[in-house]
Enzyme design. Structure first.
Site, PDB file in Angstrom:
ATOM      1  N   THR A 133       0.849  -1.195   0.000  1.00  0.00           N
ATOM      2  CA  THR A 133       0.000   0.000   0.000  1.00  0.00           C
ATOM      3  C   THR A 133       0.881   1.240   0.000  1.00  0.00           C
ATOM      4  O   THR A 133       2.070   1.153   0.290  1.00  0.00           O
ATOM      5  CB  THR A 133      -0.929   0.044   1.244  1.00  0.00           C
ATOM      6  N   LYS A 141      -2.459   2.997   6.988  1.00  0.00           N
ATOM      7  CA  LYS A 141      -2.283   1.544   7.064  1.00  0.00           C
ATOM      8  C   LYS A 141      -0.859   1.200   7.485  1.00  0.00           C
ATOM      9  O   LYS A 141      -0.636   0.255   8.239  1.00  0.00           O
ATOM     10  CB  LYS A 141      -2.597   0.884   5.717  1.00  0.00           C
ATOM     11  N   ASP A 176      -6.969  -6.486   1.944  1.00  0.00           N
ATOM     12  CA  ASP A 176      -8.029  -6.078   1.039  1.00  0.00           C
ATOM     13  C   ASP A 176      -9.267  -5.995   1.912  1.00  0.00           C
ATOM     14  O   ASP A 176      -9.481  -6.846   2.782  1.00  0.00           O
ATOM     15  CB  ASP A 176      -8.219  -7.069  -0.107  1.00  0.00           C
ATOM     16  N   GLY A 221     -14.427   7.068   3.431  1.00  0.00           N
ATOM     17  CA  GLY A 221     -15.183   6.011   2.760  1.00  0.00           C
ATOM     18  C   GLY A 221     -16.652   6.035   3.151  1.00  0.00           C
ATOM     19  O   GLY A 221     -17.319   7.061   3.065  1.00  0.00           O
TER      20      GLY A 221
END
Length: 199
Positions: free
Chosen positions: A9, A14, A70, A158
């Site tokens: 990533t 993260k 994921d 998100g």
């Protein structure tokens, strides 16, 4: 000296999350973008397959152990959508993608009543010791909730402002970051990973 491990990533959040967990096991996390590694095409049909594709590619290109995750939002009334396509549900990339994805989700659920809007966030983390590792470490986590009718809260990103968690009685976007990290799908997957690494 710590063993370097590539995180598939470029997402700094993260990287921080994974670093906190993996440092206890002697790993130094390096983002793939810091090594000029591109992301492979995600052609898997499941979260596990996509995480494995990303980790295997990062391990192959870097020659180092690799870890990838994921994740996505799975809505029962939409037969699992947005699912694997959560980040690009509305079919666009860029800065407006999150807002467009939320608008599309609300449109798609417009006729779905309360009690039928169950959803879950899913995270799958895969760790490979090397490119051809025959037994990857797989850790999964999920957080159960439902999709509300209008956005609520200012935090997160998100779908957080639409995802109501009964466990806390609010949306993810109404939680402080510290609180969200305790119950999120990724936090739960990281806890599983930690227990598997400690075994």
């Amino acid at each position: 000296m710590k063993q370097k491990i590539v995180l598939a990533t470029g997402n700094k959040g993260k990287v921080r999350e994974m670093s906190d967990v993996l440092a206890d096991f002697g790993f130094e996390v390096v983002a793939q973008t810091d090594l000029d590694i591109e992301s492979p095409e995600e052609t898997g049909l499941t979260f596990v397959e996509n995480a494995l594709l990303k980790a295997r590619y990062a391990a192959k290109v870097s020659g180092l152990p690799a870890i990838a995750d994921d994740s996505g939002l799975v809505v029962e009334a939409l037969n699992g959508a947005p699912g694997l396509y959560s980040a690009r549900y509305a079919g666009i990339d860029g800065e407006t993608a999150d807002a467009e994805n939320r608008r599309k989700l609300l449109r798609d659920l417009a006729d779905v009543p309360v009690g039928k809007r169950q959803a879950k966030f899913v995270s799958c983390i895969v760790m490979l010791r090397h490119e051809t590792d025959p037994s990857p470490i797989i850790a999964e986590g999920e957080c159960i909730g439902e999709i509300i009718f209008a956005e609520k809260g200012e935090n997160g990103f998100g779908y957080d402002s639409l995802f109501f968690t009964p466990e806390k009685g609010c949306t993810f976007a109404e939680l402080e970051t510290v609180e969200k990290k305790k119950i999120s799908h990724r936090a739960r997957a990281l806890a599983v990973l930690k227990s598997k690494l400690g075994a």
